[in-house]
Design a protein around this motif. Sequence first.
Motif, PDB file in Angstrom:
ATOM      1  N   SER A 233      60.224   9.150  46.495  1.00 39.33           N
ATOM      2  CA  SER A 233      60.384   8.212  45.386  1.00 39.33           C
ATOM      3  C   SER A 233      61.608   8.571  44.548  1.00 39.33           C
ATOM      4  CB  SER A 233      59.149   8.206  44.498  1.00 39.33           C
ATOM      5  OG  SER A 233      59.361   7.415  43.339  1.00 39.33           O
ATOM      6  N   THR A 234      62.284   7.547  44.055  1.00 37.45           N
ATOM      7  CA  THR A 234      63.429   7.748  43.162  1.00 37.45           C
ATOM      8  C   THR A 234      63.068   7.489  41.706  1.00 37.45           C
ATOM      9  OG1 THR A 234      64.138   5.460  43.517  1.00 37.45           O
ATOM     10  CG2 THR A 234      65.078   7.151  44.974  1.00 37.45           C
ATOM     11  N   MET A 235      61.796   7.386  41.421  1.00 33.59           N
ATOM     12  CA  MET A 235      61.369   7.145  40.037  1.00 33.59           C
ATOM     13  C   MET A 235      61.882   8.253  39.127  1.00 33.59           C
ATOM     14  SD  MET A 235      57.540   6.846  38.383  1.00 33.59           S
ATOM     15  CE  MET A 235      57.232   5.171  38.923  1.00 33.59           C
ATOM     16  N   THR A 236      62.294   7.876  37.928  1.00 34.40           N
ATOM     17  CA  THR A 236      62.744   8.819  36.910  1.00 34.40           C
ATOM     18  C   THR A 236      61.731   8.856  35.768  1.00 34.40           C
ATOM     19  OG1 THR A 236      63.956   7.131  35.698  1.00 34.40           O
ATOM     20  CG2 THR A 236      65.140   8.300  37.462  1.00 34.40           C
ATOM     21  N   ALA A 237      61.914   9.819  34.882  1.00 29.29           N
ATOM     22  CA  ALA A 237      61.055   9.887  33.706  1.00 29.29           C
ATOM     23  C   ALA A 237      61.184   8.617  32.876  1.00 29.29           C
ATOM     24  CB  ALA A 237      61.395  11.114  32.875  1.00 29.29           C
ATOM     25  N   ALA A 238      62.397   8.072  32.787  1.00 27.99           N
ATOM     26  CA  ALA A 238      62.592   6.830  32.039  1.00 27.99           C
ATOM     27  C   ALA A 238      61.865   5.668  32.699  1.00 27.99           C
ATOM     28  CB  ALA A 238      64.083   6.526  31.925  1.00 27.99           C
ATOM     29  N   GLY A 239      61.880   5.637  34.028  1.00 28.39           N
ATOM     30  CA  GLY A 239      61.166   4.576  34.729  1.00 28.39           C
ATOM     31  C   GLY A 239      59.667   4.670  34.528  1.00 28.39           C
ATOM     32  N   LEU A 240      59.135   5.889  34.546  1.00 30.11           N
ATOM     33  CA  LEU A 240      57.707   6.067  34.287  1.00 30.11           C
ATOM     34  C   LEU A 240      57.367   5.646  32.869  1.00 30.11           C
ATOM     35  CD1 LEU A 240      54.932   7.107  35.203  1.00 30.11           C
ATOM     36  CD2 LEU A 240      55.641   9.387  34.420  1.00 30.11           C
ATOM     37  N   ARG A 241      58.223   6.002  31.922  1.00 34.67           N
ATOM     38  CA  ARG A 241      57.995   5.622  30.526  1.00 34.67           C
ATOM     39  C   ARG A 241      57.942   4.101  30.374  1.00 34.67           C
ATOM     40  NH1 ARG A 241      62.500   7.444  28.506  1.00 34.67           N
ATOM     41  NH2 ARG A 241      61.726   9.584  28.693  1.00 34.67           N
ATOM     42  N   ALA A 242      58.802   3.401  31.094  1.00 38.33           N
ATOM     43  CA  ALA A 242      58.818   1.943  31.010  1.00 38.33           C
ATOM     44  C   ALA A 242      57.515   1.359  31.541  1.00 38.33           C
ATOM     45  CB  ALA A 242      60.007   1.391  31.790  1.00 38.33           C
ATOM     46  N   ARG A 243      56.954   1.945  32.586  1.00 37.96           N
ATOM     47  CA  ARG A 243      55.689   1.440  33.130  1.00 37.96           C
ATOM     48  C   ARG A 243      54.535   1.718  32.172  1.00 37.96           C
ATOM     49  NH1 ARG A 243      55.900   1.571  39.693  1.00 37.96           N
ATOM     50  NH2 ARG A 243      58.169   1.390  39.893  1.00 37.96           N
ATOM     51  N   LEU A 244      54.556   2.888  31.555  1.00 40.31           N
ATOM     52  CA  LEU A 244      53.527   3.193  30.563  1.00 40.31           C
ATOM     53  C   LEU A 244      53.603   2.217  29.399  1.00 40.31           C
ATOM     54  CD1 LEU A 244      51.324   5.049  29.389  1.00 40.31           C
ATOM     55  CD2 LEU A 244      53.159   6.528  28.519  1.00 40.31           C
ATOM     56  N   GLN A 245      54.803   1.925  28.943  1.00 39.48           N
ATOM     57  CA  GLN A 245      54.981   0.970  27.852  1.00 39.48           C
ATOM     58  C   GLN A 245      54.520  -0.424  28.260  1.00 39.48           C
ATOM     59  OE1 GLN A 245      55.595   1.177  24.788  1.00 39.48           O
ATOM     60  NE2 GLN A 245      56.252  -0.875  24.163  1.00 39.48           N
TER      61      GLN A 245
END
Length: 483
Positions: A233-245
């Motif tokens: 996976s190329t997910m980043t911490a910022a990408g995870l944060r966006a999904r949580l939001q």
Amino acid sequence: MIKHNSAQRAGGRLRRRLRGTVAAAAAGLAGVAGTGAAPATPAPAAAAPCPAALAGKATCYTGQDDNGAPYAIAVPEHWNGSLVVHAHGGPDLGDAPDPGRSLDDLERWSVMVDQGYAWAGSSYRRGGYGTRMAAADTESVRRLFVSAFGTPRRTYLHGQSWGGNVAAKTAETYGRAKGAYDGVLLTNGVLAGGSRGYDYRVDLRVVYQYYCHNHPRPAEPQYPLWQGLRADSTMTAAGLRARLQECTGHASAPQERTAAQQRNLDDILGVTKIPERTLESHLRFATFTFRDIVHDRLGDRNPFGNRGVRYSGSHDDKALNAGVERFSPDPTAVRDLSYDSDLTGRVGLPVLTLHAIDDPTAFVEHESAYRATLAGADRAGNLVQTFTDEHEHSGLSVAEYANSLAALDTWVRTGRKPTARSIAAACPAFDRVYGTGCFYDAGFRPAPYAARVAARPGGRDWPAMTATQERAWSRVTGVGIAP
């Protein structure tokens, strides 16, 4: 034994004995760690700028040990002859070590040098999970210090967060050697070990996905949630944060969230008991650190399980329990994670702990797990636990750190075991110097670990790994996590 040498004489001695000789000083650690691989070429120790808080108060050095672990050493101008060996938290991810990590921690805990102690800390030879590896690197920097300065009057281990697990493991593994360590200070420590200490993050991972359905999304490649994240996976911490939001509106003011976001957030927090302010950081751990543990350290084997856990605290517990993903661990993966990180409680040194009652990251119930671990090994008499009415994980009051180290030193020197109340009573003298407050609650006792984290089968008995199990597993070729 070292007396009150000046930092100038000690610094000259360090340069003479460490420059170009780091490999010889740490040669024994390669065998202890069991790498089997050629060690990295060591970098000689060199003078380095001290953190701003220690400018004019100490001489600092940095280098690299025989296994490629960067380290930092500080010797105060008015050295009391004793040493604090620090184990840092994390774990930081990535293959390469962070040379700046030990200097960052020296700055954070500069109060120990200000109190007259020399300080030595390793950045560890690589990123990623590996408690025994980190313990070996912590022991390595102690040996390097001794090779330069001789045996300190007293040597204390300090670890905070995951570093508490590392320091406790160091004490159990290397603390039996005569003169190696004299006492242990564990602050806001992750003390339940790896096989149980992350179960609440396992629960977060599955409960989050039940409500949010976006980690992974239905159209994305699917994988079992115990992996944390698929390996490629190329997910980043910022990408995870966006999904949580997207799912919970967690970064928005409550009035700006949709009804669905608010209900998702309420259900996730209610079931997992994770504080809202650290929800994102726990989810990052249950994503990226789980990926490191599973894919990089355990060869894609699963050490986690939640089968039989009954989740409660949502608006519809029946539907949650019927729909949440379930899985069972691979016994060999549990064995390897347990051997690497679980504690036996077989520590023969005085151990003092300091923990914020409202620590939102390493819940205070970790202290109950550690007390039960030492009690199960008939070592509870070596433990004193203190608790404070504080609300952070990464840093506590500077006055309390100074007070804790002084209390441990007095215990070691005199043999008189302190109490939570006597330690609390001594703190105001340090607060007059540092002015950061004393927040002890001498009457507090945390609930059992299972009161905060749903116990898996056998999870109410401590220690999670007995000394007998440790000895048996140590004879199995390849057991544990590779350095």
